[in-house]
Design a protein around this motif. Structure first.
Motif, PDB file in Angstrom:
ATOM      1  N   ASN A  40      33.308  42.500   1.502  1.00 22.01           N
ATOM      2  CA  ASN A  40      33.489  41.887   0.177  1.00 22.01           C
ATOM      3  C   ASN A  40      32.140  41.588  -0.499  1.00 22.01           C
ATOM      4  N   ASP A  41      31.200  42.474  -0.305  1.00 24.56           N
ATOM      5  CA  ASP A  41      29.857  42.311  -0.859  1.00 24.56           C
ATOM      6  C   ASP A  41      29.323  43.689  -1.257  1.00 24.56           C
ATOM      7  N   PRO A  42      29.604  44.156  -2.482  1.00 27.29           N
ATOM      8  CA  PRO A  42      29.209  45.519  -2.856  1.00 27.29           C
ATOM      9  C   PRO A  42      27.698  45.708  -2.848  1.00 27.29           C
ATOM     10  N   LEU A  43      27.292  46.894  -2.437  1.00 31.48           N
ATOM     11  CA  LEU A  43      25.878  47.253  -2.457  1.00 31.48           C
ATOM     12  C   LEU A  43      25.461  47.533  -3.902  1.00 31.48           C
ATOM     13  N   VAL A  44      24.299  47.082  -4.279  1.00 28.05           N
ATOM     14  CA  VAL A  44      23.875  47.277  -5.672  1.00 28.05           C
ATOM     15  C   VAL A  44      23.178  48.625  -5.874  1.00 28.05           C
ATOM     16  N   TRP A  45      22.683  49.206  -4.816  1.00 20.01           N
ATOM     17  CA  TRP A  45      21.883  50.415  -4.955  1.00 20.01           C
ATOM     18  C   TRP A  45      22.652  51.700  -4.716  1.00 20.01           C
ATOM     19  N   SER A  46      23.802  51.640  -4.029  1.00 20.15           N
ATOM     20  CA  SER A  46      24.469  52.862  -3.574  1.00 20.15           C
ATOM     21  C   SER A  46      25.031  53.697  -4.719  1.00 20.15           C
ATOM     22  N   GLU A  47      25.539  53.038  -5.755  1.00 21.60           N
ATOM     23  CA  GLU A  47      26.115  53.800  -6.869  1.00 21.60           C
ATOM     24  C   GLU A  47      25.036  54.590  -7.598  1.00 21.60           C
ATOM     25  N   GLU A  48      23.901  53.970  -7.835  1.00 24.87           N
ATOM     26  CA  GLU A  48      22.817  54.674  -8.519  1.00 24.87           C
ATOM     27  C   GLU A  48      22.283  55.823  -7.666  1.00 24.87           C
ATOM     28  N   LEU A  49      22.108  55.581  -6.384  1.00 22.00           N
ATOM     29  CA  LEU A  49      21.634  56.631  -5.491  1.00 22.00           C
ATOM     30  C   LEU A  49      22.623  57.792  -5.461  1.00 22.00           C
ATOM     31  N   ALA A  50      23.904  57.500  -5.329  1.00 25.22           N
ATOM     32  CA  ALA A  50      24.920  58.554  -5.293  1.00 25.22           C
ATOM     33  C   ALA A  50      24.923  59.343  -6.601  1.00 25.22           C
ATOM     34  N   ARG A  51      24.746  58.675  -7.720  1.00 24.17           N
ATOM     35  CA  ARG A  51      24.714  59.346  -9.016  1.00 24.17           C
ATOM     36  C   ARG A  51      23.532  60.311  -9.099  1.00 24.17           C
ATOM     37  N   TYR A  52      22.362  59.864  -8.681  1.00 31.20           N
ATOM     38  CA  TYR A  52      21.174  60.713  -8.755  1.00 31.20           C
ATOM     39  C   TYR A  52      21.251  61.868  -7.765  1.00 31.20           C
ATOM     40  N   LEU A  53      21.810  61.616  -6.589  1.00 29.29           N
ATOM     41  CA  LEU A  53      22.013  62.702  -5.630  1.00 29.29           C
ATOM     42  C   LEU A  53      22.995  63.726  -6.181  1.00 29.29           C
ATOM     43  N   PHE A  54      24.042  63.239  -6.845  1.00 33.08           N
ATOM     44  CA  PHE A  54      25.038  64.143  -7.425  1.00 33.08           C
ATOM     45  C   PHE A  54      24.418  65.010  -8.519  1.00 33.08           C
ATOM     46  N   ILE A  55      23.516  64.448  -9.296  1.00 34.20           N
ATOM     47  CA  ILE A  55      22.834  65.229 -10.330  1.00 34.20           C
ATOM     48  C   ILE A  55      22.055  66.372  -9.687  1.00 34.20           C
ATOM     49  N   TRP A  56      21.285  66.067  -8.649  1.00 33.62           N
ATOM     50  CA  TRP A  56      20.517  67.111  -7.961  1.00 33.62           C
ATOM     51  C   TRP A  56      21.452  68.130  -7.304  1.00 33.62           C
ATOM     52  N   ILE A  57      22.535  67.664  -6.699  1.00 33.97           N
ATOM     53  CA  ILE A  57      23.507  68.573  -6.084  1.00 33.97           C
ATOM     54  C   ILE A  57      24.084  69.516  -7.138  1.00 33.97           C
ATOM     55  N   SER A  58      24.382  68.992  -8.307  1.00 28.90           N
ATOM     56  CA  SER A  58      24.943  69.819  -9.376  1.00 28.90           C
ATOM     57  C   SER A  58      23.970  70.894  -9.821  1.00 28.90           C
ATOM     58  N   TYR A  59      22.721  70.523  -9.997  1.00 31.48           N
ATOM     59  CA  TYR A  59      21.729  71.515 -10.433  1.00 31.48           C
ATOM     60  C   TYR A  59      21.484  72.576  -9.362  1.00 31.48           C
ATOM     61  N   ILE A  60      21.335  72.157  -8.124  1.00 30.25           N
ATOM     62  CA  ILE A  60      21.096  73.135  -7.062  1.00 30.25           C
ATOM     63  C   ILE A  60      22.334  74.017  -6.868  1.00 30.25           C
ATOM     64  N   SER A  61      23.516  73.437  -7.022  1.00 29.57           N
ATOM     65  CA  SER A  61      24.745  74.226  -6.915  1.00 29.57           C
ATOM     66  C   SER A  61      24.866  75.229  -8.050  1.00 29.57           C
ATOM     67  N   ALA A  62      24.353  74.889  -9.219  1.00 30.08           N
ATOM     68  CA  ALA A  62      24.345  75.855 -10.326  1.00 30.08           C
ATOM     69  C   ALA A  62      23.497  77.062  -9.959  1.00 30.08           C
ATOM     70  N   TRP A  63      22.375  76.821  -9.275  1.00 31.55           N
ATOM     71  CA  TRP A  63      21.555  77.939  -8.808  1.00 31.55           C
ATOM     72  C   TRP A  63      22.323  78.763  -7.765  1.00 31.55           C
ATOM     73  N   VAL A  64      23.023  78.094  -6.850  1.00 32.92           N
ATOM     74  CA  VAL A  64      23.802  78.810  -5.836  1.00 32.92           C
ATOM     75  C   VAL A  64      24.850  79.690  -6.518  1.00 32.92           C
ATOM     76  N   ALA A  65      25.500  79.153  -7.560  1.00 32.29           N
ATOM     77  CA  ALA A  65      26.490  79.945  -8.294  1.00 32.29           C
ATOM     78  C   ALA A  65      25.823  81.151  -8.946  1.00 32.29           C
ATOM     79  N   TRP A  66      24.637  80.954  -9.528  1.00 34.67           N
ATOM     80  CA  TRP A  66      23.924  82.088 -10.121  1.00 34.67           C
ATOM     81  C   TRP A  66      23.544  83.108  -9.040  1.00 34.67           C
ATOM     82  N   LYS A  67      23.001  82.622  -7.949  1.00 31.52           N
ATOM     83  CA  LYS A  67      22.528  83.479  -6.855  1.00 31.52           C
ATOM     84  C   LYS A  67      23.653  84.355  -6.320  1.00 31.52           C
TER      85      LYS A  67
END
Length: 166
Positions: A40-67
Protein backbone atom coordinates in the motif's frame (compact mmCIF):
# COMPACT_ATOMS: atom_id res chain seq x y z
CA UNK A 1 36.40 -8.41 -40.84
CA UNK A 2 33.77 -7.39 -43.36
CA UNK A 3 31.31 -4.55 -42.95
CA UNK A 4 28.40 -7.00 -43.03
CA UNK A 5 29.89 -8.99 -40.13
CA UNK A 6 30.49 -5.87 -38.06
CA UNK A 7 26.92 -4.76 -38.73
CA UNK A 8 25.58 -8.22 -37.82
CA UNK A 9 27.45 -7.97 -34.50
CA UNK A 10 25.94 -4.51 -33.86
CA UNK A 11 22.49 -5.86 -34.68
CA UNK A 12 22.92 -8.71 -32.18
CA UNK A 13 24.03 -6.27 -29.49
CA UNK A 14 21.03 -4.03 -30.11
CA UNK A 15 18.65 -7.00 -30.04
CA UNK A 16 20.13 -8.13 -26.73
CA UNK A 17 19.77 -4.58 -25.41
CA UNK A 18 16.13 -4.64 -26.54
CA UNK A 19 15.53 -7.79 -24.53
CA UNK A 20 17.24 -6.15 -21.54
CA UNK A 21 15.10 -3.01 -21.87
CA UNK A 22 11.95 -5.11 -22.00
CA UNK A 23 13.01 -7.13 -18.96
CA UNK A 24 13.78 -3.93 -17.04
CA UNK A 25 10.36 -2.54 -17.93
CA UNK A 26 8.66 -5.72 -16.73
CA UNK A 27 10.61 -5.58 -13.46
CA UNK A 28 9.72 -1.90 -12.93
CA UNK A 29 6.02 -2.51 -13.60
CA UNK A 30 5.95 -5.63 -11.43
CA UNK A 31 7.65 -3.77 -8.58
CA UNK A 32 5.05 -1.01 -8.89
CA UNK A 33 2.19 -3.52 -8.63
CA UNK A 34 3.78 -5.30 -5.67
CA UNK A 35 4.48 -2.09 -3.74
CA UNK A 36 1.08 -0.59 -4.54
CA UNK A 37 -1.09 -3.58 -3.66
CA UNK A 38 0.96 -5.55 -1.16
CA UNK A 39 2.58 -2.72 0.78
CA UNK A 40 0.00 0.00 0.00
CA UNK A 41 2.89 2.34 -0.79
CA UNK A 42 3.29 3.06 -4.53
CA UNK A 43 6.76 3.62 -5.91
CA UNK A 44 7.23 7.12 -7.26
CA UNK A 45 9.92 6.29 -9.79
CA UNK A 46 8.67 3.09 -11.46
CA UNK A 47 6.03 4.66 -13.70
CA UNK A 48 8.47 7.18 -15.16
CA UNK A 49 11.15 4.54 -15.66
CA UNK A 50 8.69 2.17 -17.35
CA UNK A 51 7.50 4.99 -19.63
CA UNK A 52 11.03 5.89 -20.73
CA UNK A 53 11.96 2.24 -21.23
CA UNK A 54 8.81 1.78 -23.32
CA UNK A 55 9.80 4.74 -25.50
CA UNK A 56 13.21 3.18 -26.20
CA UNK A 57 11.60 -0.24 -26.76
CA UNK A 58 9.22 1.31 -29.29
CA UNK A 59 11.99 3.00 -31.24
CA UNK A 60 14.25 -0.04 -31.29
CA UNK A 61 11.28 -2.22 -32.25
CA UNK A 62 10.56 0.12 -35.16
CA UNK A 63 14.08 -0.61 -36.39
CA UNK A 64 13.47 -4.36 -35.96
CA UNK A 65 10.30 -4.01 -38.04
CA UNK A 66 12.26 -2.16 -40.73
CA UNK A 67 15.11 -4.68 -40.61
CA UNK A 68 12.72 -7.58 -41.10
CA UNK A 69 10.61 -5.65 -43.61
CA UNK A 70 7.56 -6.38 -41.49
CA UNK A 71 6.43 -2.79 -41.21
CA UNK A 72 3.15 -1.57 -42.61
CA UNK A 73 3.51 -1.30 -46.37
CA UNK A 74 1.46 -1.22 -49.50
CA UNK A 75 2.02 -4.54 -51.19
CA UNK A 76 0.11 -3.94 -54.42
CA UNK A 77 3.32 -4.21 -56.44
CA UNK A 78 4.19 -7.62 -55.00
CA UNK A 79 0.91 -8.99 -56.37
CA UNK A 80 2.22 -8.34 -59.87
CA UNK A 81 4.77 -11.12 -59.25
CA UNK A 82 7.52 -9.21 -61.05
CA UNK A 83 10.95 -9.56 -59.40
CA UNK A 84 12.28 -6.57 -61.34
CA UNK A 85 9.40 -4.36 -60.19
CA UNK A 86 9.78 -5.61 -56.60
CA UNK A 87 13.50 -4.81 -56.63
CA UNK A 88 12.93 -1.35 -58.11
CA UNK A 89 10.16 -0.40 -55.69
CA UNK A 90 12.15 -1.85 -52.78
CA UNK A 91 15.10 0.36 -53.66
CA UNK A 92 12.83 3.39 -54.11
CA UNK A 93 11.38 2.84 -50.64
CA UNK A 94 14.88 2.54 -49.20
CA UNK A 95 15.91 5.83 -50.82
CA UNK A 96 12.84 7.59 -49.41
CA UNK A 97 13.30 6.10 -45.95
CA UNK A 98 17.01 6.94 -45.99
CA UNK A 99 16.27 10.56 -46.89
CA UNK A 100 13.60 10.84 -44.22
CA UNK A 101 15.81 9.28 -41.55
CA UNK A 102 18.77 11.52 -42.42
CA UNK A 103 16.61 14.65 -42.27
CA UNK A 104 14.90 13.73 -39.01
CA UNK A 105 18.17 12.52 -37.48
CA UNK A 106 19.62 16.00 -37.86
CA UNK A 107 16.51 17.50 -36.26
CA UNK A 108 16.64 14.96 -33.43
CA UNK A 109 20.24 15.96 -32.66
CA UNK A 110 18.99 19.50 -32.08
CA UNK A 111 16.24 18.28 -29.75
CA UNK A 112 18.69 16.10 -27.83
CA UNK A 113 21.00 19.09 -27.42
CA UNK A 114 18.22 21.38 -26.22
CA UNK A 115 16.86 18.87 -23.70
CA UNK A 116 20.18 17.77 -22.24
CA UNK A 117 19.94 20.18 -19.32
CA UNK A 118 16.24 19.47 -18.68
CA UNK A 119 15.81 16.83 -15.94
CA UNK A 120 12.89 14.41 -15.86
CA UNK A 121 10.30 14.95 -13.14
CA UNK A 122 11.07 12.08 -10.77
CA UNK A 123 14.26 10.31 -11.81
CA UNK A 124 15.96 13.59 -12.74
CA UNK A 125 17.51 11.99 -15.79
CA UNK A 126 18.46 14.34 -18.61
CA UNK A 127 15.52 14.30 -21.02
CA UNK A 128 18.05 13.99 -23.82
CA UNK A 129 18.36 10.30 -22.86
CA UNK A 130 14.68 9.82 -23.65
CA UNK A 131 14.80 11.80 -26.90
CA UNK A 132 17.96 10.02 -28.02
CA UNK A 133 15.86 6.90 -28.63
CA UNK A 134 14.67 8.37 -31.92
CA UNK A 135 18.25 9.17 -32.93
CA UNK A 136 19.26 5.57 -32.19
CA UNK A 137 16.41 4.23 -34.32
CA UNK A 138 17.23 6.54 -37.22
CA UNK A 139 20.91 5.61 -37.07
CA UNK A 140 20.06 1.91 -37.05
CA UNK A 141 17.74 2.24 -40.05
CA UNK A 142 20.31 4.34 -41.92
CA UNK A 143 22.98 1.77 -41.09
CA UNK A 144 20.77 -1.09 -42.24
CA UNK A 145 20.11 0.56 -45.59
CA UNK A 146 23.72 1.62 -46.23
CA UNK A 147 25.24 -1.71 -45.17
CA UNK A 148 22.72 -3.49 -47.39
CA UNK A 149 23.72 -1.33 -50.34
CA UNK A 150 27.46 -1.55 -49.69
CA UNK A 151 27.49 -5.30 -49.11
CA UNK A 152 25.32 -5.94 -52.16
CA UNK A 153 22.96 -8.05 -50.13
CA UNK A 154 19.24 -7.94 -50.64
CA UNK A 155 16.52 -8.35 -48.07
CA UNK A 156 14.08 -11.21 -48.27
CA UNK A 157 10.43 -10.27 -48.27
CA UNK A 158 9.67 -12.99 -45.73
CA UNK A 159 9.75 -11.58 -42.21
CA UNK A 160 12.04 -13.16 -39.65
CA UNK A 161 11.28 -13.58 -35.99
CA UNK A 162 13.16 -11.88 -33.18
CA UNK A 163 13.98 -15.26 -31.67
CA UNK A 164 15.72 -16.37 -34.87
CA UNK A 165 17.90 -13.25 -34.72
CA UNK A 166 19.18 -13.89 -31.18
Amino acid sequence: MSLARVWAFIERLVLMALVGLFAAMVVACTAQVIWRYLFNDPLVWSEELARYLFIWISYISAWVAWKNRSHIALDAVTYLNSPAMNAWTGRAVEVLVLGYCLYTLLASFQIVGITHSQPSAVLELPMSIVYAGYSAMALLIIGDILVGWLSGGHRDAAPKTLASEL
